[in-house]
Each structure stands twice: as structure tokens, then as C-alpha cells.
Design a protein around this motif. Sequence first.
Motif, PDB file in Angstrom:
ATOM      1  N   ARG A   1       0.739  -0.766   0.264  1.00 28.93           N
ATOM      2  CA  ARG A   1       0.021   0.234   0.125  1.00 28.93           C
ATOM      3  C   ARG A   1       0.769   1.695   0.307  1.00 28.93           C
ATOM      4  O   ARG A   1       1.517   1.442   1.156  1.00 28.93           O
TER       5      ARG A   1
ATOM      6  N   SER B   1     -15.615   7.160  -3.820  1.00 28.31           N
ATOM      7  CA  SER B   1     -14.729   6.784  -3.126  1.00 28.31           C
ATOM      8  C   SER B   1     -14.904   5.577  -4.590  1.00 28.31           C
ATOM      9  O   SER B   1     -15.422   5.526  -5.277  1.00 28.31           O
ATOM     10  N   SER B   2     -13.376   5.550  -5.091  1.00 24.92           N
ATOM     11  CA  SER B   2     -13.155   4.883  -6.145  1.00 24.92           C
ATOM     12  C   SER B   2     -12.004   3.733  -5.969  1.00 24.92           C
ATOM     13  O   SER B   2     -10.636   3.557  -5.820  1.00 24.92           O
ATOM     14  N   SER B   3     -12.077   2.674  -6.749  1.00 23.78           N
ATOM     15  CA  SER B   3     -11.218   1.190  -6.852  1.00 23.78           C
ATOM     16  C   SER B   3     -10.915   1.152  -8.701  1.00 23.78           C
ATOM     17  O   SER B   3     -11.649   0.985  -9.225  1.00 23.78           O
TER      18      SER B   3
ATOM     19  N   ARG C   1      -3.375  -2.601  -8.405  1.00 25.43           N
ATOM     20  CA  ARG C   1      -4.539  -1.966  -8.030  1.00 25.43           C
ATOM     21  C   ARG C   1      -4.554  -0.636  -8.109  1.00 25.43           C
ATOM     22  O   ARG C   1      -3.125   0.131  -6.906  1.00 25.43           O
ATOM     23  N   TYR C   2      -5.126   0.316  -7.924  1.00 22.46           N
ATOM     24  CA  TYR C   2      -5.447   1.788  -7.185  1.00 22.46           C
ATOM     25  C   TYR C   2      -6.433   2.430  -6.206  1.00 22.46           C
ATOM     26  O   TYR C   2      -7.762   2.001  -7.043  1.00 22.46           O
ATOM     27  N   GLN C   3      -6.772   2.829  -5.192  1.00 25.55           N
ATOM     28  CA  GLN C   3      -7.564   3.296  -4.575  1.00 25.55           C
ATOM     29  C   GLN C   3      -7.805   4.753  -4.440  1.00 25.55           C
ATOM     30  O   GLN C   3      -6.391   5.997  -4.692  1.00 25.55           O
TER      31      GLN C   3
END
Length: 187
Positions: free
Chosen positions: A76, A160-162, A174-176
Amino acid sequence: MRKIARYIIGALALFAMGCASGSKVSATPAEIEALDNLVANQSFEINARWALPMPSQALNSISNANLLPIGSNASRIDLTGNASYLRMVGDRVEADLPYFGERQMSGGYDPQRTGIQFEGMAENLKIEPNTKTKGYTMRFDINNGLESYQVIAQLMPSRSSSFSIVSSHRTQIRYQGILSEYSEEED
């Protein structure tokens, strides 16, 4: 022995019920309507705040050497201060994202382009409602001439998005981030 088995089964049942109740998404009608409008206009941007690479020995070594930003670890990584985005304008998509992970195939080396960068028409674009999250799931493919990418993004009413990116040359990442309206005047 039967008494212990009953306790274990009871504990597992309580655990399962607790997990099921935590999956409910609460969104206000205003949040859902705002997201519906963003998706209908197809002019939005996800500003990535966190990178979530596939854990590997190499990333653990970098983390152990304290080469990652403060507050980050091998799985992370804080992207604060980086211009990291996935953008959609009509059927066109573009991205400029840092990449943390391993290359699986060699490619051209350009020290100015080490991240994930693409711009062009989205192929096989699908944006479908996600009844579980009350948001949308967006999928598309794109090729930047050197690599091809498959992108799957979750767009939530809370903004919010991932999203995950599968590359033809690199391990998945992956990204958030935060979903917002995009206007070309911002550039």
C-alpha cells in the motif's frame, strides 16, 4: 468434544453474520443521482491516492530499505503529491499513474515513461450498474503501442473509487482514489 464443536460452529455462524451485515452500502439518493449524472456525461476523473501493488520480494526489499513514501508499505503506497489519474472523456480514456511492481516481459526503456501511461479510444467499453454497491463497474481495454491494458474500475456513490490494471508486460496493480467531475479547462 461435542461442546467444543458447538462453540466453534456458533462462533463461525456469528462471524459469517457479522461479515454479511458489513457488506451493505448506504448511499443517499442525492449521491446516487450525482454518480448517475457523472457516468451519463462520461466526463470524469479518478485521482489515485493509493497504489496497491502485488506483493513481491523486490517490493519488500524496497520497503525494508525505507525507499517508499512515509506511511507506505510494500502492498500500500501513498501517492499524495503525485499527479496520478485515470480520466474518461466520452469514449476516450487516458491515464498517468506511477507503477510499482515487476515487469514480466521486456519492452522499450524510456526513463521518462516508467509508469502506466495511455491515451486513446477505449476498446470493449462497458459501464454497468453494480447493484451490490449502488455504483457502476467500468471495464475497457486499451493499447498504448507498447503494452495493452485491461482496466476494471468500481465507481461508488460516495465518490470513492478503486480500479485494477492488468498489463501485457507487468504484474497487476490496483489503485484507490477519489472520483470527480472532469472539465478540460482544468489542464
